[in-house]
Design an enzyme around this catalytic site. Structure first.
Site, PDB file in Angstrom:
ATOM      1  CB  ALA A 116      -9.105  81.133 141.531  1.00  0.00           C
ATOM      2  CE1 TYR A 117      -6.783  78.522 149.374  1.00  0.00           C
ATOM      3  CE2 TYR A 117      -6.478  80.782 150.141  1.00  0.00           C
ATOM      4  CZ  TYR A 117      -6.543  79.421 150.400  1.00  0.00           C
ATOM      5  OH  TYR A 117      -6.385  78.973 151.686  1.00  0.00           O
ATOM      6  CB  ALA A 118      -9.729  85.232 147.618  1.00  0.00           C
ATOM      7  N   GLY A 119     -11.929  83.440 146.127  1.00  0.00           N
ATOM      8  CA  GLY A 119     -13.325  83.222 145.756  1.00  0.00           C
ATOM      9  C   GLY A 119     -13.906  81.974 146.393  1.00  0.00           C
ATOM     10  CB  THR A 120     -12.621  78.519 146.923  1.00  0.00           C
ATOM     11  OG1 THR A 120     -11.393  78.764 147.637  1.00  0.00           O
ATOM     12  CG2 THR A 120     -12.304  78.281 145.460  1.00  0.00           C
TER      13      THR A 120
END
Length: 290
Positions: free
Chosen positions: A150-154
């Site tokens: 999720a963090y990397a996706g942002t």
């Protein structure tokens, strides 16, 4: 030290601690008047200093962004906005299957949509000053570790938005620069491991079987690495140099791990990169256990 930029403003979001606070202090030390985004009165008192003016700024709250724009428009000294440093962010890590959708959405609201909202509101000021937008991404915006989906996706999304924006506003005289930090010693980074373990503690028995060891080893690996990570003050000083560079590059890495990982991710096939990360991750985990 002389203050050659004393008639210019810089906005730094997420300035209460860590990279944001360090960047605010570095910019103030060279003469900029920094509008430092914080969320509470206690954070405002902590960051307030010569050249640093705290402003209430939760970038997911439209009224806060509107008030910031009004503060710039009504500046008593009619100072131009020289740069916007989009630094605010949150990090909640868990396996893709496990992380609740509301936590996916919250991270995108803060780490992506909030920055876009600030850019949309402040871009007219930067167009007038031929100023600069500095988006603080992450090495995770190029290569995503397990449980960091999720963090990397942002951050992947912020990287793409930055590329589009840079090409859209180049002819308008506005520069867009991305900074890709690796490990930096911050409160957010220190808390993220505890949050991951707390989420893991609430997983079902089946998810514990599937992901428990992975979460624990990832948290241990990252904790061991953060002991040797870049201090926040050093990161802030580099970002201040990016803000003031006469001819900035489109991207800067920050830290040895980012300098190593970013080019590696661009040239290695996906499966080979998987193997590199797995090997590196295992060796750090084993080292932390000794």
């Amino acid at each position: 030290m002389a203050a050659p930029h004393k008639n210019e403003l810089v906005v730094v979001s997420g300035a209460s601690t860590g990279i944001g606070a360090a960047t605010a202090h570095a910019l103030a030390s060279i003469g900029y008047h920094v509008l430092a985004g914080v969320r509470t009165s206690g954070e405002a008192d902590a960051i307030r200093a010569e050249g640093i003016e705290p402003v209430t700024l939760d970038i997911t709250v439209p009224a806060h962004i509107e008030a910031l724009a009004q503060r710039i428009a009504d500046d008593p000294e009619r100072r131009a906005l020289r740069a916007l440093v989009n630094n605010a962010g949150i990090e909640v890590n868990a396996p893709v299957e496990v992380l609740p959708l509301e936590l996916w959405r919250e991270q995108f609201e803060v780490n992506l949509f909030g920055h876009i909202a600030v850019i949309q509101k402040l871009l007219p000021f930067l167009r007038r000053s031929r100023g600069r937008i500095v988006n603080i991404s992450s090495v995770g915006g190029v290569a995503a570790l397990p449980i960091f989906g999720a963090y990397a996706g942002t951050k992947f999304a912020l990287e793409a938005a930055s590329d589009s924006l840079r090409r859209e506003v180049r002819a308008q005289g506005v520069q867009v620069v991305v900074v890709q930090p690796g490990g930096v010693k911050t409160e957010m980074a220190a808390r993220s491991g505890d949050v991951s373990l707390e989420l893991a503690g609430g997983m079902s028995a089946e998810h514990q079987r599937l992901y428990g060891d992975l979460v624990r080893s990832t948290v241990a690996s990252n904790a061991a690495f953060l002991e040797r990570a870049v201090p926040a003050a050093k990161a802030g000083a580099k970002i201040a140099k990016v803000v003031t560079a006469a001819r900035p590059r489109t991207r800067y890495t920050l830290g040895m791990d980012a300098a190593f990982t970013v080019p590696l991710a661009r040239v290695l096939p996906g499966r080979l990169l998987d193997a590199v990360f797995t090997s590196s991750h295992r060796s750090r985990r084993d080292a932390s256990a000794r």
